[in-house]
Motif scaffolding. Structure first.
Motif, PDB file in Angstrom:
ATOM      1  N   TRP A 189       0.805  -1.215   0.000  1.00  0.00           N
ATOM      2  CA  TRP A 189       0.000   0.000   0.000  1.00  0.00           C
ATOM      3  C   TRP A 189       0.843   1.273   0.000  1.00  0.00           C
ATOM      4  N   ALA A 190       2.150   1.129  -0.029  1.00  0.00           N
ATOM      5  CA  ALA A 190       3.041   2.290   0.007  1.00  0.00           C
ATOM      6  C   ALA A 190       3.062   2.992  -1.345  1.00  0.00           C
ATOM      7  N   ALA A 191       3.215   4.302  -1.307  1.00  0.00           N
ATOM      8  CA  ALA A 191       3.306   5.083  -2.536  1.00  0.00           C
ATOM      9  C   ALA A 191       4.581   4.726  -3.293  1.00  0.00           C
ATOM     10  N   ALA A 192       4.600   5.061  -4.587  1.00  0.00           N
ATOM     11  CA  ALA A 192       5.708   4.659  -5.458  1.00  0.00           C
ATOM     12  C   ALA A 192       7.038   5.282  -5.063  1.00  0.00           C
ATOM     13  N   ASP A 193       7.019   6.398  -4.329  1.00  0.00           N
ATOM     14  CA  ASP A 193       8.268   7.055  -3.971  1.00  0.00           C
ATOM     15  C   ASP A 193       8.925   6.440  -2.734  1.00  0.00           C
ATOM     16  N   TYR A 194       8.368   5.336  -2.244  1.00  0.00           N
ATOM     17  CA  TYR A 194       8.985   4.629  -1.120  1.00  0.00           C
ATOM     18  C   TYR A 194       9.587   3.318  -1.593  1.00  0.00           C
ATOM     19  N   SER A 195      10.760   2.991  -1.062  1.00  0.00           N
ATOM     20  CA  SER A 195      11.441   1.741  -1.394  1.00  0.00           C
ATOM     21  C   SER A 195      11.725   0.972  -0.117  1.00  0.00           C
ATOM     22  N   PHE A 196      11.809  -0.352  -0.256  1.00  0.00           N
ATOM     23  CA  PHE A 196      11.998  -1.213   0.904  1.00  0.00           C
ATOM     24  C   PHE A 196      13.026  -2.291   0.610  1.00  0.00           C
ATOM     25  N   GLN A 197      13.628  -2.782   1.676  1.00  0.00           N
ATOM     26  CA  GLN A 197      14.559  -3.900   1.595  1.00  0.00           C
ATOM     27  C   GLN A 197      14.023  -5.038   2.458  1.00  0.00           C
ATOM     28  N   ALA A 198      13.846  -6.216   1.855  1.00  0.00           N
ATOM     29  CA  ALA A 198      13.327  -7.356   2.604  1.00  0.00           C
ATOM     30  C   ALA A 198      14.348  -7.802   3.647  1.00  0.00           C
ATOM     31  N   LEU A 199      13.895  -8.022   4.870  1.00  0.00           N
ATOM     32  CA  LEU A 199      14.773  -8.465   5.957  1.00  0.00           C
ATOM     33  C   LEU A 199      14.435  -9.887   6.411  1.00  0.00           C
ATOM     34  N   GLY A 200      13.520 -10.545   5.685  1.00  0.00           N
ATOM     35  CA  GLY A 200      13.170 -11.914   6.041  1.00  0.00           C
ATOM     36  C   GLY A 200      12.101 -11.983   7.108  1.00  0.00           C
ATOM     37  N   ASP A 201      12.057 -13.098   7.803  1.00  0.00           N
ATOM     38  CA  ASP A 201      11.064 -13.323   8.855  1.00  0.00           C
ATOM     39  C   ASP A 201      11.706 -13.207  10.234  1.00  0.00           C
ATOM     40  N   THR A 202      10.897 -12.817  11.213  1.00  0.00           N
ATOM     41  CA  THR A 202      11.402 -12.716  12.588  1.00  0.00           C
ATOM     42  C   THR A 202      10.351 -13.233  13.563  1.00  0.00           C
ATOM     43  N   GLU A 203      10.810 -13.772  14.662  1.00  0.00           N
ATOM     44  CA  GLU A 203       9.906 -14.241  15.705  1.00  0.00           C
ATOM     45  C   GLU A 203       9.422 -13.048  16.535  1.00  0.00           C
ATOM     46  N   VAL A 204       8.151 -13.063  16.896  1.00  0.00           N
ATOM     47  CA  VAL A 204       7.571 -12.028  17.748  1.00  0.00           C
ATOM     48  C   VAL A 204       6.927 -12.712  18.936  1.00  0.00           C
ATOM     49  N   LYS A 205       7.268 -12.241  20.133  1.00  0.00           N
ATOM     50  CA  LYS A 205       6.724 -12.825  21.356  1.00  0.00           C
ATOM     51  C   LYS A 205       5.204 -12.833  21.327  1.00  0.00           C
ATOM     52  N   GLY A 206       4.617 -13.994  21.640  1.00  0.00           N
ATOM     53  CA  GLY A 206       3.172 -14.118  21.656  1.00  0.00           C
ATOM     54  C   GLY A 206       2.581 -14.550  20.333  1.00  0.00           C
ATOM     55  N   ARG A 207       3.424 -14.659  19.295  1.00  0.00           N
ATOM     56  CA  ARG A 207       2.960 -15.070  17.974  1.00  0.00           C
ATOM     57  C   ARG A 207       3.502 -16.452  17.652  1.00  0.00           C
ATOM     58  N   SER A 208       2.633 -17.319  17.116  1.00  0.00           N
ATOM     59  CA  SER A 208       3.061 -18.679  16.795  1.00  0.00           C
ATOM     60  C   SER A 208       3.836 -18.740  15.486  1.00  0.00           C
ATOM     61  N   LYS A 209       3.564 -17.763  14.578  1.00  0.00           N
ATOM     62  CA  LYS A 209       4.240 -17.746  13.283  1.00  0.00           C
ATOM     63  C   LYS A 209       5.137 -16.510  13.163  1.00  0.00           C
ATOM     64  N   PRO A 210       6.250 -16.645  12.434  1.00  0.00           N
ATOM     65  CA  PRO A 210       7.144 -15.492  12.241  1.00  0.00           C
ATOM     66  C   PRO A 210       6.440 -14.378  11.466  1.00  0.00           C
ATOM     67  N   VAL A 211       6.957 -13.163  11.590  1.00  0.00           N
ATOM     68  CA  VAL A 211       6.442 -11.990  10.889  1.00  0.00           C
ATOM     69  C   VAL A 211       7.449 -11.563   9.829  1.00  0.00           C
ATOM     70  N   SER A 212       6.985 -11.352   8.605  1.00  0.00           N
ATOM     71  CA  SER A 212       7.861 -10.859   7.539  1.00  0.00           C
ATOM     72  C   SER A 212       8.061  -9.359   7.713  1.00  0.00           C
ATOM     73  N   ILE A 213       9.303  -8.912   7.616  1.00  0.00           N
ATOM     74  CA  ILE A 213       9.606  -7.505   7.872  1.00  0.00           C
ATOM     75  C   ILE A 213      10.440  -6.904   6.744  1.00  0.00           C
ATOM     76  N   PHE A 214      10.331  -5.582   6.595  1.00  0.00           N
ATOM     77  CA  PHE A 214      11.055  -4.842   5.573  1.00  0.00           C
ATOM     78  C   PHE A 214      11.653  -3.586   6.186  1.00  0.00           C
ATOM     79  N   ALA A 215      12.823  -3.188   5.689  1.00  0.00           N
ATOM     80  CA  ALA A 215      13.426  -1.921   6.089  1.00  0.00           C
ATOM     81  C   ALA A 215      12.989  -0.840   5.123  1.00  0.00           C
ATOM     82  N   LEU A 216      12.585   0.298   5.654  1.00  0.00           N
ATOM     83  CA  LEU A 216      12.267   1.451   4.821  1.00  0.00           C
ATOM     84  C   LEU A 216      13.572   2.108   4.406  1.00  0.00           C
TER      85      LEU A 216
END
Length: 319
Positions: A280-307
């Motif tokens: 949903w980000a506008a075209a003038d924003y770019s991201f770098q994939a950082l993979g998945d990470t564990e989050v306390k209280g979550r059974s599945k990892p969360v996919s994250i990106f660096a702005l």
């Protein structure tokens, strides 16, 4: 500045003078400086002392702006921004102010016998958490009065940036700020995504300016922040006890935002966002994939990106 019927208003009771009624409008700034909405000629009042600001339909929030002598709400010194209820009494110096908003700020319901608020609703939100790096070490190494003034200025600027982009500040936690945007259309959150990302980018730019200022005051020191942004559901409403309530949000999206902010230092980046924001980000924003990470209280990892941010002095990756 007389209030119209049905609108929020503030009844101002000056010492030894007749009371005045002013319209709360979008924001009432209070202080000794004549550029305030409500200027108080009182040596106990700071130039820019406090403000009462509309944060969402019918709901106003009282904030102290780093005043020297404090702001008092219902007999207690304000230590963090508080949402106002009809009839609340604010004390600033020798001036008393009563907030009135009939029907707009109704008290929450309380659990019988506990006095704990229970009125909560589910909302789709975008949550942003930002935190000052090396805050503890700086408080130990730098002169307390000067550094305290510097941090107050930072929080004031952060508040301005967030609210300019339509964000609602939920709370200040030590050196961290948590804010959020209510998503009006969960099927198309592009508008709120833009506001949150614009806020993060502007905060990072402002942190660069503040870093230059800090370095000029205290050579060898830098000012850096990290930010985490997530989107999801949260429970929103009044929480706390009968004499100490505030509107807040709690839930999975809040926990993830705090986790993402904490990861910025580990990943050596400035801003980390949850994967569901990226499409949903506008075209003038770019991201770098950082993979998945564990989050306390979550059974599945969360996919994250660096702005990805344009590099400028003071906004390099956080180490």
């Amino acid at each position: 500045m007389t209030s119209g019927d049905g609108r929020a208003k503030i009844i101002v009771q000056f010492k030894d003078e007749p009371a005045q009624c002013i319209d709360a409008g979008d924001c009432v700034s209070i202080g000794r400086s004549p550029d305030n909405s409500l200027a108080l000629s009182d040596s106990k009042v700071s130039r820019h002392h406090a403000e009462v600001r509309l944060i969402t339909t019918g709901q106003y929030r009282l904030s102290d702006l780093g005043s020297a002598n404090g702001t008092w709400l219902n007999g207690r010194r304000l230590t963090a921004p508080r949402d106002l209820q009809n009839g609340d009494v604010i004390q600033i110096g020798t001036t008393s102010l009563r907030f009135e908003a009939e029907g707009a700020c109704a008290p929450a319901e309380f659990a019988e016998g506990t006095g704990t608020a229970t009125q909560m609703t589910s909302e789709s939100v975008i949550v942003l958490v930002t935190d000052v790096r090396n805050y503890t070490s700086m408080t130990e190494a730098l002169p307390a009065e000067q550094f305290s003034r510097f941090i107050r200025d930072w929080f004031r600027e952060s508040t301005r940036i967030i609210e300019t982009q339509g964000g609602v500040i939920d709370k200040f936690i030590g050196d961290a700020v948590m804010c959020f945007w209510r998503v009006s259309d969960a099927e198309n959150p592009a508008h709120e995504t833009k506001m949150a990302l614009d806020t993060a980018r502007t905060l990072m730019s402002a942190a660069g300016t503040f870093s230059q200022r800090l370095s000029s005051l205290f050579p060898g020191h830098q000012f850096r922040i990290g930010a985490g942004i997530s989107m999801g559901n949260a429970m929103m409403g009044n929480v706390g006890t009968a004499d100490n309530q505030s509107i807040t949000i709690v839930g999975d999206s809040v926990n993830i935002a705090f986790r993402l902010e904490a990861l910025t230092k580990e990943k050596h980046v400035n801003v980390i966002v949850s994967a569901n924001l990226v499409p949903w980000a506008a075209a003038d924003y770019s991201f770098q994939a950082l993979g998945d990470t564990e989050v306390k209280g979550r059974s599945k990892p969360v996919s994250i990106f660096a702005l990805i941010l344009n590099e400028s002095p003071g906004t390099t990756a956080i180490g």
